[in-house]
Scaffold this active site. Structure first.
Site, PDB file in Angstrom:
ATOM      1  N   LYS A 295       0.851  -1.189   0.000  1.00 33.48           N
ATOM      2  CA  LYS A 295       0.000   0.000   0.000  1.00 33.48           C
ATOM      3  C   LYS A 295       0.888   1.241   0.000  1.00 33.48           C
ATOM      4  CE  LYS A 295      -4.356   1.466   2.074  1.00 33.48           C
ATOM      5  NZ  LYS A 295      -5.340   1.209   3.140  1.00 33.48           N
ATOM      6  N   GLU A 382     -20.479  -4.789   9.768  1.00 29.13           N
ATOM      7  CA  GLU A 382     -21.376  -3.961  10.559  1.00 29.13           C
ATOM      8  C   GLU A 382     -22.493  -4.770  11.217  1.00 29.13           C
ATOM      9  OE1 GLU A 382     -19.252  -1.467   7.614  1.00 29.13           O
ATOM     10  OE2 GLU A 382     -20.431  -3.310   7.455  1.00 29.13           O
ATOM     11  N   ARG A 410     -26.250  -1.337   6.423  1.00 29.07           N
ATOM     12  CA  ARG A 410     -26.020  -2.755   6.171  1.00 29.07           C
ATOM     13  C   ARG A 410     -26.405  -3.612   7.376  1.00 29.07           C
ATOM     14  NH1 ARG A 410     -20.853  -3.005   2.649  1.00 29.07           N
ATOM     15  NH2 ARG A 410     -19.913  -4.202   4.317  1.00 29.07           N
TER      16      ARG A 410
END
Length: 645
Positions: A295, A382, A410
């Site tokens: 990254k 979630e 969600r």
């Protein structure tokens, strides 16, 4: 902060000739490293002054180039997960010249959007949907037998694959014969690690054309003589995956699936990725290609601190230095939440904090620094975060769940089934509520008031300032059931007073009285409303009442009775959808009030609901979007003026 020069070249002569993936595919393979280098230079120079998601796209450069080089896009489908890593995809698909408008009103979306480009195959923004969407496309491709074979590739990151939806998609793919290629872009989680030459040899052997031609020939012979079934094929696949793990002295999460696994490979070596993709792209059945990437690759400050450089804002492309914020500014709402939670936890040992992969984004990391054993980051899940919190509350703890408004959508079923039905004392701290700005429609938190309001037993509040947020958080400890406290992205307008008083549940505040018009607000829109009322009263000579409702559920019946008896027009204002939000709640209350058999007069006063209209709102700054939706100071003033003229 890293001060050494990064030697970023602003010139991109080869990239400037690529207006589509077809142009990329005309290049000899040996030119691809130069394309990758120029893409990184372009990203560094562009994003340094036009901020966006930086580190993820820097790490996915070679993967993106290889995908468009090997596959016939847009006919072949590339399904991106979340979209943080898709900036190079935009640059290679005809949007390079417009990239400076990324995440601006009227410009490019910060995420893949089919409305923007035919190369963007599916909406991305929330994590973990790429495998399910890609599998659907792969099945659709198999149905259209009269068309040429279509490749479908789902690209998912190591964080997103931890989400529940990703596992559901994997499970379905494992039991499907669809030709879906899943690419795991692994830049942080140590699902596997390279273990030397044997690992590398095995990875390349199992992806080679000769090996797989032999494998398929043998499988064909076994099927011909009924010596293998689909069940047997699955067992062989699982055995092969396990054998690779045994030889490598490694285990990976895919070995128990009926999905062929390849890797891990160096995902920042474009020649390697191109070769592997060419080797396996025509294989039948579901496959997983595991690539290890860095990254922030190619920009040293981002490689050293990828979390900070996920979305760093403006920076110096030569040194990586970022402007320092003034300590004199009022605090961010998320930091008010984080500091207040620590303050509450100091005197309440039963208090715990839960977040779903957003410890720094929600400032839950403040609690984690002081009370790590009482802080739980459950990853991109979630629904699990909510049900987990329900379990904590069931056995005596006081969970504070910090999740962005658009992500909490969600977990709607979990809120109802695993918290509300039992009336468990879970405090939902809903960050990024309202129009959040540059991340656009996938991230705007405009539906929470509406989707939570219908849940029995749910208390719903929104502070108009930072002090109110602190008071509501302290007050939430007194409730026996669930409460949702929603607050916006960004800074409060004023510094905190330091005073803490409990709030009476279901009670709002009369900010000012008046008889010609009543304005009811919820949350931080109270500030713009106050300014608009001052201007309107000055220009019209009328008196205007202003009430901060503070609670959407339960509504303050005393305030609403007072307003109803004024018999004057009413305006409701909220930073959320007008369909089912606070304005709808007030309208329903007034209908019941004036239709009551106890009242002789049944004519309701005129009511105008202001907020987010019934459409998806694009990206832009919050101020621009409030203006677009008509509830900034100017829009509120114009509406008041039109009523009082």
């Amino acid at each position: 902060m890293e001060k050494e020069k990064t030697n970023v070249d602003a010139t991109t002569p080869l990239l400037d000739t690529i207006d589509s993936p077809a142009d990329l595919r005309k290049l000899p393979a040996e030119r691809l490293p130069q394309v990758c280098a120029e893409l990184r230079s372009f990203l560094i120079n562009s994003l340094s002054s036009h901020p966006g998601h930086f580190a993820s796209s820097m790490g996915a450069v070679e993967l993106t180039v290889a995908l468009h080089y090997v596959f016939n896009t847009p006919y072949d489908r590339i399904v991106w997960d979340v979209g943080h890593q898709a900036y190079c995809h935009k640059l290679l698909t005809g949007r390079r010249d417009a990239f400076s408008t990324n995440r601006t009103l009227g410009g490019l979306s910060g995420f893949p959007s089919p409305k923007e480009s035919e190369y963007d195959t599916f909406t991305a923004g929330h994590a973990s949907n790429s495998i399910s969407a890609g599998l659907g496309m792969a099945v659709a491709a198999s149905v259209h037998k009269d068309e040429p074979h279509r490749n479908v590739v789902a690209v998912i990151g190591d964080a997103s694959i931890s989400g529940g939806l990703a596992f559901e998609g994997l499970n379905n793919a494992a039991n499907s014969n669809s030709d879906l290629l899943i690419i795991l872009n692994d830049n942080d989680m140590s699902i596997d690690r390279n273990v030397g030459s044997l690992n590398s040899y095995l990875a390349h052997l199992t992806s080679s054309k000769g090996y797989n031609d032999l494998r398929y020939s043998l499988a064909g012979i076994l099927r011909k003589y009924n010596l293998i079934t689909d069940i047997g094929k699955g067992r062989i696949t699982r055995f092969n995956n396990s054998l690779k793990s045994l030889i490598n002295h490694e285990q990976n999460i895919f070995e128990g699936l009926n999905i062929r696994y390849f890797g891990p490979f160096d995902g920042n070596n474009v020649a390697t990725v191109v070769k592997v993709l060419n080797d396996i792209k025509d294989f039948k059945g579901p496959r997983i290609l595991h690539l290890r990437t860095t990254k922030g690759k190619g920009f040293l400050p981002a490689e050293k601190d990828p979390a900070t450089w996920h979305a760093p804002g403006i920076f110096d492309p030569a040194t990586g230095e970022r402007p320092q914020e003034s300590p004199e500014k009022p605090p961010k709402y998320q930091d008010i939440f984080g500091s207040t939670l620590v303050e509450i936890a100091d005197s309440h040992p039963e208090v715990v904090g839960i977040t779903a992969a957003m410890p720094s984004g929600t400032s839950m990391n403040k609690l984690a620094e002081k009370y790590p054993e009482r802080t739980f980051d459950v990853g991109i899940s979630e629904g699990h975060a909510v049900t987990f919190s329900g379990g904590l509350a069931k056995d005596g703890l006081k969970p504070f769940v910090a999740i962005y408004s658009s992500f909490l959508q969600r977990a709607y079923s979990h809120i109802i089934h695993d918290v509300a039905i039992e009336g468990l004392p879970v405090t939902f701290c809903i960050d990024r509520a309202g129009l959040v700005g540059e991340d656009g429609p996938t991230h705007h938190g405009v539906f929470d008031l509406a989707y939570l309001r219908s849940i029995p037993g749910m208390t719903i509040a929104a502070p108009r300032n930072g002090d109110e947020l602190r008071r509501l958080m302290h007050t939430s400890l007194t409730l026996a059931g669930p409460i949702a406290i929603r607050y916006p992205r960004g800074r409060a307008k004023n510094k905190l007073s330091g005073t803490i008083e409990h709030v009476t549940i279901g009670k709002g505040v009369r900010i000012k009285d008046g008889n010609d018009l009543a304005v009811l607000t919820i949350g931080t829109v109270a500030d713009d409303t106050t300014d608009a009322i001052k201007q309107a009263e000055h220009d019209t000579g009328k008196s205007i009442a202003h009430y901060d409702m503070r609670f959407v559920k339960p509504l303050d019946s005393d305030i609403l009775t007072e307003v109803a008896r004024k018999r004057c027009p009413i305006i409701t204002i909220e930073d959320g959808t007008v369909n089912g939000g606070m304005g709808s709640a007030v309208l329903e209350w007034l209908a019941d009030y004036f239709n009551s058999s106890e009242r002789e007069e049944t004519a309701m006063p005129r009511l105008i609901r202001m907020g987010v209209p019934d459409r998806f709102i694009p990206q832009g700054t919050p101020d621009q979007l409030h203006h677009l939706c008509g509830f900034d100071t100017e829009g509120i003033y114009k509406t008041i003026k039109s009523i009082l003229k």
